[in-house]
Design a protein around this motif. Structure first.
Motif, PDB file in Angstrom:
ATOM      1  N   ALA A  78       0.862  -1.185   0.000  1.00 16.78           N
ATOM      2  CA  ALA A  78       0.000   0.000   0.000  1.00 16.78           C
ATOM      3  C   ALA A  78       0.894   1.228   0.000  1.00 16.78           C
ATOM      4  CB  ALA A  78      -0.916  -0.010   1.217  1.00 16.78           C
ATOM      5  N   ALA A  79       0.673   2.108  -0.949  1.00 18.07           N
ATOM      6  CA  ALA A  79       1.569   3.243  -1.121  1.00 18.07           C
ATOM      7  C   ALA A  79       1.217   4.423  -0.223  1.00 18.07           C
ATOM      8  CB  ALA A  79       1.577   3.680  -2.580  1.00 18.07           C
ATOM      9  N   ASP A  80      -0.076   4.691  -0.029  1.00 16.76           N
ATOM     10  CA  ASP A  80      -0.443   5.893   0.720  1.00 16.76           C
ATOM     11  C   ASP A  80      -0.788   5.522   2.161  1.00 16.76           C
ATOM     12  OD1 ASP A  80      -3.657   5.941   1.059  1.00 16.76           O
ATOM     13  OD2 ASP A  80      -3.091   4.978  -0.831  1.00 16.76           O
ATOM     14  N   PRO A  81      -0.640   6.474   3.084  1.00 18.85           N
ATOM     15  CA  PRO A  81      -0.852   6.188   4.502  1.00 18.85           C
ATOM     16  C   PRO A  81      -2.223   5.615   4.830  1.00 18.85           C
ATOM     17  CG  PRO A  81       0.298   8.276   4.245  1.00 18.85           C
ATOM     18  CD  PRO A  81      -0.107   7.833   2.863  1.00 18.85           C
ATOM     19  N   ALA A  82      -3.273   6.120   4.209  1.00 19.92           N
ATOM     20  CA  ALA A  82      -4.617   5.623   4.516  1.00 19.92           C
ATOM     21  C   ALA A  82      -4.744   4.145   4.166  1.00 19.92           C
ATOM     22  CB  ALA A  82      -5.665   6.446   3.758  1.00 19.92           C
ATOM     23  N   ALA A  83      -4.177   3.757   3.028  1.00 19.44           N
ATOM     24  CA  ALA A  83      -4.246   2.355   2.624  1.00 19.44           C
ATOM     25  C   ALA A  83      -3.413   1.476   3.550  1.00 19.44           C
ATOM     26  CB  ALA A  83      -3.775   2.208   1.179  1.00 19.44           C
ATOM     27  N   GLU A 107      -1.766   5.413  15.905  1.00 18.47           N
ATOM     28  CA  GLU A 107      -0.862   5.565  17.046  1.00 18.47           C
ATOM     29  C   GLU A 107       0.114   4.393  17.115  1.00 18.47           C
ATOM     30  OE1 GLU A 107       0.932   7.324  20.339  1.00 18.47           O
ATOM     31  OE2 GLU A 107      -0.372   8.121  18.770  1.00 18.47           O
ATOM     32  N   PHE A 108      -0.347   3.214  16.752  1.00 17.25           N
ATOM     33  CA  PHE A 108       0.511   2.027  16.704  1.00 17.25           C
ATOM     34  C   PHE A 108       1.711   2.275  15.789  1.00 17.25           C
ATOM     35  CE2 PHE A 108       1.649  -2.271  15.358  1.00 17.25           C
ATOM     36  CZ  PHE A 108       1.443  -3.058  16.487  1.00 17.25           C
ATOM     37  N   LEU A 109       1.444   2.813  14.583  1.00 15.89           N
ATOM     38  CA  LEU A 109       2.526   3.065  13.636  1.00 15.89           C
ATOM     39  C   LEU A 109       3.379   4.263  14.052  1.00 15.89           C
ATOM     40  CD1 LEU A 109       0.841   2.348  10.182  1.00 15.89           C
ATOM     41  CD2 LEU A 109       2.267   0.849  11.591  1.00 15.89           C
ATOM     42  N   ARG A 110       2.781   5.246  14.693  1.00 16.30           N
ATOM     43  CA  ARG A 110       3.563   6.371  15.223  1.00 16.30           C
ATOM     44  C   ARG A 110       4.574   5.888  16.261  1.00 16.30           C
ATOM     45  NH1 ARG A 110       2.241  11.639  15.362  1.00 16.30           N
ATOM     46  NH2 ARG A 110       2.602  11.697  17.599  1.00 16.30           N
ATOM     47  N   PRO A 142      11.290  10.031  13.272  1.00 15.47           N
ATOM     48  CA  PRO A 142      10.173  10.873  13.695  1.00 15.47           C
ATOM     49  C   PRO A 142       8.881  10.063  13.700  1.00 15.47           C
ATOM     50  CG  PRO A 142      10.809  11.390  11.452  1.00 15.47           C
ATOM     51  CD  PRO A 142      11.833  10.421  11.972  1.00 15.47           C
ATOM     52  N   PRO A 143       7.850  10.532  14.403  1.00 10.75           N
ATOM     53  CA  PRO A 143       6.616   9.744  14.531  1.00 10.75           C
ATOM     54  C   PRO A 143       5.909   9.449  13.210  1.00 10.75           C
ATOM     55  CG  PRO A 143       6.674  11.502  16.159  1.00 10.75           C
ATOM     56  CD  PRO A 143       7.808  11.744  15.229  1.00 10.75           C
ATOM     57  N   ASP A 144       6.167  10.260  12.173  1.00  9.15           N
ATOM     58  CA  ASP A 144       5.464  10.054  10.914  1.00  9.15           C
ATOM     59  C   ASP A 144       6.312   9.337   9.865  1.00  9.15           C
ATOM     60  OD1 ASP A 144       7.265  12.069  10.453  1.00  9.15           O
ATOM     61  OD2 ASP A 144       5.848  13.381   9.408  1.00  9.15           O
ATOM     62  N   VAL A 145       7.410   8.717  10.260  1.00 10.46           N
ATOM     63  CA  VAL A 145       8.271   8.069   9.267  1.00 10.46           C
ATOM     64  C   VAL A 145       7.536   6.939   8.543  1.00 10.46           C
ATOM     65  CG1 VAL A 145       9.335   6.328  10.760  1.00 10.46           C
ATOM     66  CG2 VAL A 145      10.630   7.260   8.849  1.00 10.46           C
ATOM     67  N   TRP A 146       6.549   6.335   9.190  1.00  9.51           N
ATOM     68  CA  TRP A 146       5.781   5.259   8.548  1.00  9.51           C
ATOM     69  C   TRP A 146       5.025   5.747   7.316  1.00  9.51           C
ATOM     70  CZ3 TRP A 146       0.448   5.387   7.988  1.00  9.51           C
ATOM     71  CH2 TRP A 146      -0.240   6.358   8.747  1.00  9.51           C
ATOM     72  N   SER A 178       6.289   7.748   5.069  1.00  4.77           N
ATOM     73  CA  SER A 178       7.237   8.022   3.988  1.00  4.77           C
ATOM     74  C   SER A 178       7.101   7.007   2.854  1.00  4.77           C
ATOM     75  CB  SER A 178       8.669   7.981   4.530  1.00  4.77           C
ATOM     76  OG  SER A 178       9.606   7.982   3.462  1.00  4.77           O
ATOM     77  N   PRO A 179       7.154   7.469   1.600  1.00  3.13           N
ATOM     78  CA  PRO A 179       7.129   6.527   0.471  1.00  3.13           C
ATOM     79  C   PRO A 179       8.301   5.543   0.499  1.00  3.13           C
ATOM     80  CG  PRO A 179       6.737   8.778  -0.277  1.00  3.13           C
ATOM     81  CD  PRO A 179       7.163   8.871   1.155  1.00  3.13           C
ATOM     82  N   ASP A 180       9.394   5.922   1.197  1.00  2.00           N
ATOM     83  CA  ASP A 180      10.563   5.047   1.288  1.00  2.00           C
ATOM     84  C   ASP A 180      10.438   4.021   2.411  1.00  2.00           C
ATOM     85  OD1 ASP A 180      11.791   6.470  -0.765  1.00  2.00           O
ATOM     86  OD2 ASP A 180      12.653   7.913   0.642  1.00  2.00           O
ATOM     87  N   ALA A 181       9.455   4.172   3.268  1.00  2.10           N
ATOM     88  CA  ALA A 181       9.271   3.219   4.367  1.00  2.10           C
ATOM     89  C   ALA A 181       8.583   1.960   3.848  1.00  2.10           C
ATOM     90  CB  ALA A 181       8.441   3.855   5.478  1.00  2.10           C
ATOM     91  N   ARG A 182       9.006   0.826   4.373  1.00  2.98           N
ATOM     92  CA  ARG A 182       8.401  -0.449   4.011  1.00  2.98           C
ATOM     93  C   ARG A 182       7.743  -1.040   5.243  1.00  2.98           C
ATOM     94  NH1 ARG A 182       7.101  -1.990  -0.619  1.00  2.98           N
ATOM     95  NH2 ARG A 182       7.690  -4.165  -0.292  1.00  2.98           N
ATOM     96  N   LEU A 183       6.520  -1.519   5.078  1.00  3.83           N
ATOM     97  CA  LEU A 183       5.789  -2.159   6.158  1.00  3.83           C
ATOM     98  C   LEU A 183       5.527  -3.623   5.806  1.00  3.83           C
ATOM     99  CD1 LEU A 183       3.113   0.537   7.079  1.00  3.83           C
ATOM    100  CD2 LEU A 183       4.971  -0.252   8.541  1.00  3.83           C
ATOM    101  N   TYR A 184       5.678  -4.475   6.804  1.00  2.66           N
ATOM    102  CA  TYR A 184       5.388  -5.899   6.676  1.00  2.66           C
ATOM    103  C   TYR A 184       4.514  -6.306   7.856  1.00  2.66           C
ATOM    104  CZ  TYR A 184       9.543  -5.661   3.699  1.00  2.66           C
ATOM    105  OH  TYR A 184      10.459  -5.304   2.740  1.00  2.66           O
ATOM    106  N   ARG A 185       3.714  -7.317   7.637  1.00  2.00           N
ATOM    107  CA  ARG A 185       2.918  -7.823   8.747  1.00  2.00           C
ATOM    108  C   ARG A 185       3.093  -9.333   8.854  1.00  2.00           C
ATOM    109  NH1 ARG A 185      -3.400  -7.448   6.770  1.00  2.00           N
ATOM    110  NH2 ARG A 185      -3.158  -8.585   4.807  1.00  2.00           N
TER     111      ARG A 185
END
Length: 199
Positions: free
Chosen positions: A120-125, A161-164, A173-177, A179-186
């Motif tokens: 998911a590219a954008d924060p809401a997604a 808040e979990f991602l912050r 910083p609290p909003d690094v999640w 960033s388009p360069d940040a990668r998230l895995y679950r």
């Protein structure tokens, strides 16, 4: 997403908890008489599986240490005692566990399933893709990586808040999640915990 960590049974969980406790006690008491990992895995084949694992230590209801391995390169029979000793002796947030504390410790062993990228590219997604209470989350950015285990949702139930807080744990910083360069895995996980006093 798979939710069956190699069909580990409640008895497997008891063995892993006992192994973690014995490893901590042996390290604190400078006793190296743990059974070899390969012999334990022969008796309980599920413990021969290579899985990511974390060991969490609490004392009197407070966190006392938590360290693990996300890579899943080692069999559980080897990875659990390693993580237990690391959590007891090398979690930089706390002084090393001492022999006088052993009876007060409550352990949890968390076995991880392989992680899956959140595409998911954008924060809401990204927020919408999370399943609170079930997903462990890994955040990667700038060559660093950090994770929150699924049980952290009990303390931080709000996804944003979990991602912050995970971003802060990463050292950013609290909003690094966002960033388009940040990668998230679950990932999903199964927890085996000792009973706390009064339970």
């Amino acid at each position: 997403m798979a939710t069956d960590p190699l069909a580990l049974t409640a008895e497997d969980g008891r063995v892993l908890l006992a192994l973690a406790r014995r490893a901590i006690a042996a390290h604190v008491r400078k006793d190296r008489s743990l059974p070899p990992a390969d012999s334990l895995a022969e008796r309980r084949p599920a413990l021969a599986a290579a899985k990511g694992v974390f060991v969490t230590i609490e004392a009197h209801g407070d966190l006392r240490g938590c360290i693990g391995d996300l890579s899943g390169r080692r069999p559980l029979a080897e990875g659990v005692p390693r993580a237990a000793v690391e959590a007891a002796a090398h979690d930089l947030r706390f002084p090393p566990v001492t022999a006088s504390e052993l009876d007060d410790l409550v352990l949890t062993v968390t076995v991880l399933e392989p992680s899956q990228p959140i595409e998911a590219a954008d924060p809401a997604a990204r927020l919408a893709a999370l399943v609170p209470g079930q997903d462990g989350v890994i955040l990667e950015h700038g060559g660093r990586r950090s994770t929150f285990l699924p049980q952290v949702w009990r303390q931080i139930p709000d996804p944003e808040e979990f991602l912050r807080r995970l971003s802060i744990k990463l050292g950013g910083p609290p909003d690094v999640w966002r960033s388009p360069d940040a990668r998230l895995y679950r990932y999903r996980a199964v927890c085996f915990g000792e009973e706390k006093a009064g339970e």
